[in-house]
Enzyme design. Sequence first.
Site, PDB file in Angstrom:
ATOM      1  N   CYS A   2      41.805  27.689  43.288  1.00  0.00           N
ATOM      2  CA  CYS A   2      40.517  27.058  43.576  1.00  0.00           C
ATOM      3  C   CYS A   2      40.281  27.114  45.081  1.00  0.00           C
ATOM      4  O   CYS A   2      41.185  27.408  45.854  1.00  0.00           O
ATOM      5  CB  CYS A   2      40.500  25.606  43.101  1.00  0.00           C
ATOM      6  SG  CYS A   2      40.799  25.412  41.333  1.00  0.00           S
ATOM      7  N   ARG A  33      37.906  32.658  45.108  1.00  0.00           N
ATOM      8  CA  ARG A  33      39.102  31.944  44.643  1.00  0.00           C
ATOM      9  C   ARG A  33      38.908  31.302  43.271  1.00  0.00           C
ATOM     10  O   ARG A  33      39.862  30.802  42.674  1.00  0.00           O
ATOM     11  CB  ARG A  33      39.484  30.861  45.661  1.00  0.00           C
ATOM     12  CG  ARG A  33      39.793  31.390  47.046  1.00  0.00           C
ATOM     13  CD  ARG A  33      40.085  30.252  47.997  1.00  0.00           C
ATOM     14  NE  ARG A  33      41.321  29.578  47.678  1.00  0.00           N
ATOM     15  CZ  ARG A  33      42.507  29.896  48.186  1.00  0.00           C
ATOM     16  NH1 ARG A  33      42.630  30.890  49.028  1.00  0.00           N
ATOM     17  NH2 ARG A  33      43.592  29.214  47.845  1.00  0.00           N
ATOM     18  N   TRP A 105      38.599  27.404  39.498  1.00  0.00           N
ATOM     19  CA  TRP A 105      39.075  28.351  38.490  1.00  0.00           C
ATOM     20  C   TRP A 105      39.849  27.518  37.488  1.00  0.00           C
ATOM     21  O   TRP A 105      40.882  26.941  37.810  1.00  0.00           O
ATOM     22  CB  TRP A 105      39.954  29.415  39.134  1.00  0.00           C
ATOM     23  CG  TRP A 105      40.374  30.507  38.199  1.00  0.00           C
ATOM     24  CD1 TRP A 105      39.669  31.609  37.839  1.00  0.00           C
ATOM     25  CD2 TRP A 105      41.628  30.600  37.508  1.00  0.00           C
ATOM     26  NE1 TRP A 105      40.395  32.384  36.970  1.00  0.00           N
ATOM     27  CE2 TRP A 105      41.613  31.790  36.743  1.00  0.00           C
ATOM     28  CE3 TRP A 105      42.768  29.796  37.453  1.00  0.00           C
ATOM     29  CZ2 TRP A 105      42.684  32.194  35.950  1.00  0.00           C
ATOM     30  CZ3 TRP A 105      43.834  30.192  36.654  1.00  0.00           C
ATOM     31  CH2 TRP A 105      43.781  31.382  35.922  1.00  0.00           C
ATOM     32  N   ASN A 132      43.347  21.912  45.074  1.00  0.00           N
ATOM     33  CA  ASN A 132      43.756  23.272  44.722  1.00  0.00           C
ATOM     34  C   ASN A 132      45.236  23.229  44.375  1.00  0.00           C
ATOM     35  O   ASN A 132      46.048  22.800  45.192  1.00  0.00           O
ATOM     36  CB  ASN A 132      43.517  24.243  45.890  1.00  0.00           C
ATOM     37  CG  ASN A 132      44.066  25.628  45.602  1.00  0.00           C
ATOM     38  OD1 ASN A 132      44.034  26.094  44.470  1.00  0.00           O
ATOM     39  ND2 ASN A 132      44.596  26.280  46.621  1.00  0.00           N
ATOM     40  N   GLY A 133      45.584  23.670  43.167  1.00  0.00           N
ATOM     41  CA  GLY A 133      46.987  23.665  42.778  1.00  0.00           C
ATOM     42  C   GLY A 133      47.177  23.067  41.397  1.00  0.00           C
ATOM     43  O   GLY A 133      46.239  22.978  40.597  1.00  0.00           O
ATOM     44  N   GLU A 546      48.121  51.406  39.205  1.00  0.00           N
ATOM     45  CA  GLU A 546      47.109  50.720  40.011  1.00  0.00           C
ATOM     46  C   GLU A 546      45.698  51.176  39.646  1.00  0.00           C
ATOM     47  O   GLU A 546      44.767  50.369  39.581  1.00  0.00           O
ATOM     48  CB  GLU A 546      47.387  50.944  41.494  1.00  0.00           C
ATOM     49  CG  GLU A 546      46.374  50.340  42.452  1.00  0.00           C
ATOM     50  CD  GLU A 546      46.259  48.818  42.367  1.00  0.00           C
ATOM     51  OE1 GLU A 546      45.286  48.271  42.911  1.00  0.00           O
ATOM     52  OE2 GLU A 546      47.152  48.179  41.749  1.00  0.00           O
ATOM     53  N   LYS A 550      42.757  48.705  38.215  1.00  0.00           N
ATOM     54  CA  LYS A 550      41.437  48.526  38.809  1.00  0.00           C
ATOM     55  C   LYS A 550      40.346  48.635  37.748  1.00  0.00           C
ATOM     56  O   LYS A 550      39.397  47.844  37.711  1.00  0.00           O
ATOM     57  CB  LYS A 550      41.212  49.575  39.925  1.00  0.00           C
ATOM     58  CG  LYS A 550      41.989  49.286  41.183  1.00  0.00           C
ATOM     59  CD  LYS A 550      41.396  48.152  41.982  1.00  0.00           C
ATOM     60  CE  LYS A 550      42.242  47.001  42.292  1.00  0.00           C
ATOM     61  NZ  LYS A 550      43.524  46.698  41.953  1.00  0.00           N
ATOM     62  N   GLU A 553      40.519  45.526  35.561  1.00  0.00           N
ATOM     63  CA  GLU A 553      40.096  44.293  36.241  1.00  0.00           C
ATOM     64  C   GLU A 553      38.588  44.161  36.327  1.00  0.00           C
ATOM     65  O   GLU A 553      38.034  43.105  36.013  1.00  0.00           O
ATOM     66  CB  GLU A 553      40.651  44.270  37.677  1.00  0.00           C
ATOM     67  CG  GLU A 553      42.091  43.853  37.805  1.00  0.00           C
ATOM     68  CD  GLU A 553      42.530  43.857  39.259  1.00  0.00           C
ATOM     69  OE1 GLU A 553      43.171  42.885  39.686  1.00  0.00           O
ATOM     70  OE2 GLU A 553      42.234  44.825  39.981  1.00  0.00           O
ATOM     71  N   HIS A 569      57.174  60.199  24.147  1.00  0.00           N
ATOM     72  CA  HIS A 569      57.872  59.123  23.444  1.00  0.00           C
ATOM     73  C   HIS A 569      56.894  58.061  22.931  1.00  0.00           C
ATOM     74  O   HIS A 569      57.149  56.864  23.048  1.00  0.00           O
ATOM     75  CB  HIS A 569      58.925  58.504  24.355  1.00  0.00           C
ATOM     76  CG  HIS A 569      59.930  59.496  24.845  1.00  0.00           C
ATOM     77  ND1 HIS A 569      60.941  59.990  24.057  1.00  0.00           N
ATOM     78  CD2 HIS A 569      60.046  60.115  26.050  1.00  0.00           C
ATOM     79  CE1 HIS A 569      61.651  60.857  24.750  1.00  0.00           C
ATOM     80  NE2 HIS A 569      61.126  60.958  25.959  1.00  0.00           N
ATOM     81  N   LYS A 670      41.097  35.547  43.120  1.00  0.00           N
ATOM     82  CA  LYS A 670      41.886  36.382  44.026  1.00  0.00           C
ATOM     83  C   LYS A 670      43.240  35.801  44.366  1.00  0.00           C
ATOM     84  O   LYS A 670      44.252  36.479  44.312  1.00  0.00           O
ATOM     85  CB  LYS A 670      41.100  36.648  45.311  1.00  0.00           C
ATOM     86  CG  LYS A 670      41.781  37.692  46.189  1.00  0.00           C
ATOM     87  CD  LYS A 670      40.821  38.340  47.145  1.00  0.00           C
ATOM     88  CE  LYS A 670      41.447  39.528  47.819  1.00  0.00           C
ATOM     89  NZ  LYS A 670      41.586  40.692  46.923  1.00  0.00           N
TER      90      LYS A 670
END
Length: 675
Positions: A2, A33, A105, A132-133, A546, A550, A553, A569, A670
């Site tokens: 947050c 955030r 968030w 925040n937390g 990566e 992207k 995401e 395989h 983020k």
Amino acid sequence: MCGIFAYLNYNVSRERRYILEVLFNGLRRLEYRGYDSSGIALDADLPSCASSAAAPAYAGAPPLVFRQEGKIESLVRSVYSEVDEKDVNLDTAFNVHAGIAHTRWATHGVPAPRNSHPQSSGAGDEFLVVHNGIITNYEVLKETLIRHGFTFESDTDTEVIPKLAKFVFDKAHDEEGDVTFSQVVMEVMRQLEGAYALIFKSPRYPNELIACKRGSTLILGVNELSGQSSGKPFHDVKALTTNGKPKELFFSSDLCAIVEHTKNYLAIEDNEIVHIKDGSVSILKFDHDKEKPASVQRALSVLEMEVEQIKKGSYDHFMQKEIYEQPHSLTTTMRGRLKDSGVLLGGLKEHLKTIRRSRRVVFIGCGTSYNAALAARPFVEELAGIPVTMEVASDLLDRQGPIYREDTAVFVSQSGETADTLLALDYALENGALCVGITNTVGSTLSRRTHCGVHINAGCEIGVASTKAYTSQIVVMAMLALAIGSDLISTQARRGAIISGLSSLPSNVGEVLKLDAEMKELASSLIDSESLLVFGRGYNYATALEGALKVKEVALMHSEGMLAGEMKHGPLALVDENLPIIVIATRDACFSKQQSVIQQLLSRKGRLIVMCSKGDASAVCPSGSCRIIEVPEVADCLQPVINIIPLQLLAYHLTVLRGFDVDQPRNLAKSVTTQ
């Protein structure tokens, strides 16, 4: 996960409208955030004498609290609508005023106004908190408070904090009479477990703010309006703020929210209580074992960031801007570190001998940072001659994997606040390993708690999907490998070639950015696809992971990065003429193997998109049936920096064409400060 923000003006007149806009702008800067709900609290007008019978018991003005589900602009619209309904005068001026704000968030409770912050102590909003937390013992505290007559309205862990403050205040007031704001907060901290950054506001203590933290980032910003403190970073913050001069003070989860107001800041340390009263800042150090906290003297630092870095400028989105900033960010990452055909990393200088004697190097990270470390692993092993193992931070903790005193543990995190990475750091410190931090954030928890480290200096990254931080992380780890192996004569020629490649890397990145239009055209051809596979190996296995991440995401499209050697395989069963497959086949030791992979995929009528070095189109696809992406050829260990750029552009354009939010993708934020 947050963002919290506060603004206090002292001895300078500010209209309520201005205060509102400062709080809103602070939240806009922190919206990356978390953006599923938000809220603010500021002061109403003091009750008139005529209505004193209905006035609250406290001396301060009652708070105006606004909460709203959705993004910041939803809050802005609802606040101005409510202000009109309640006939709140936005032109009222305050010589001293404290306001707090929060963007959320969701972790405990769905996005809804009742679960948004500021959370309240109850009727009258005697104590308000933004947080925040995570409070890990909130259920026990909640049960205790319910037994004492408190009722809860939200599903959050945060609500126990203001109610606990109210309980502490009432109890102390009944027994002892007066109790200070800092004493209340200190007793609240004594009861809390978990990681948090908190800002308290209370009409019981008008025009005061208190902030405290344990594990989550929190910044204090100081703007002396007399202008006399500019450029003096070593002032003790208390001495600076007790002069009675006009000033503005800020609390923020991130420096990017205060840079437009001031460059004088202080990174608050764990267990510090920062109390703003009468324009003065006092800092206390909380200790569980001591009844009274110690007073702390701290010096302000000067922020090396410009306002332009937190604005989109001529770009449509922050992600687009940050992709295009990579020639500059890579130059900044390397500035002053490549000298006399060698590498100088000041943050590691005193520890290089210890690292060289290590039994192994353990790279630890999450998400994009893990992928960057994976890209670096082969050349760290090659140049340093030390075994390298990879650990996803959460998995290391789940397994309680072995970490030894003879290990060097390298922690990679853009924000330096990733919860799993910090918990893994605690674990490694407990086991006696040398801990190295690689982060983009000066003053972050990671940079403070590791033994040594390197800042990647990529600049502020606001788009939730990391782009320029990823490439800068790879470059920093390349320089780390060069520094560790600088005493080996056998790799001298190889090191020289890599250093030469690093010097020309920004210009090569600038060259590959010219593929933007081509990637947009490719994105338009993939817009209706449901899945995407990306095959890589060697240095570019990380590129495959990566690139797929992207797309996943931001474009919200199923995509998987796969090790090309594992194709036979299982994954080969997925291949048909409809599934788009990207194969990374640039020149390196694995080139011939990737040629074989391409032929096998073509024989199964695969829909191939092949990334190759310039001039290699006929070598990778003689039949001409593949779509080709040609990129500049650089030193093989640096090729992942080049190869990821087209995939970043592809993900960006796919997202725009599919109509999704580029900078704030669904369900993500983020800085991941929760487990």
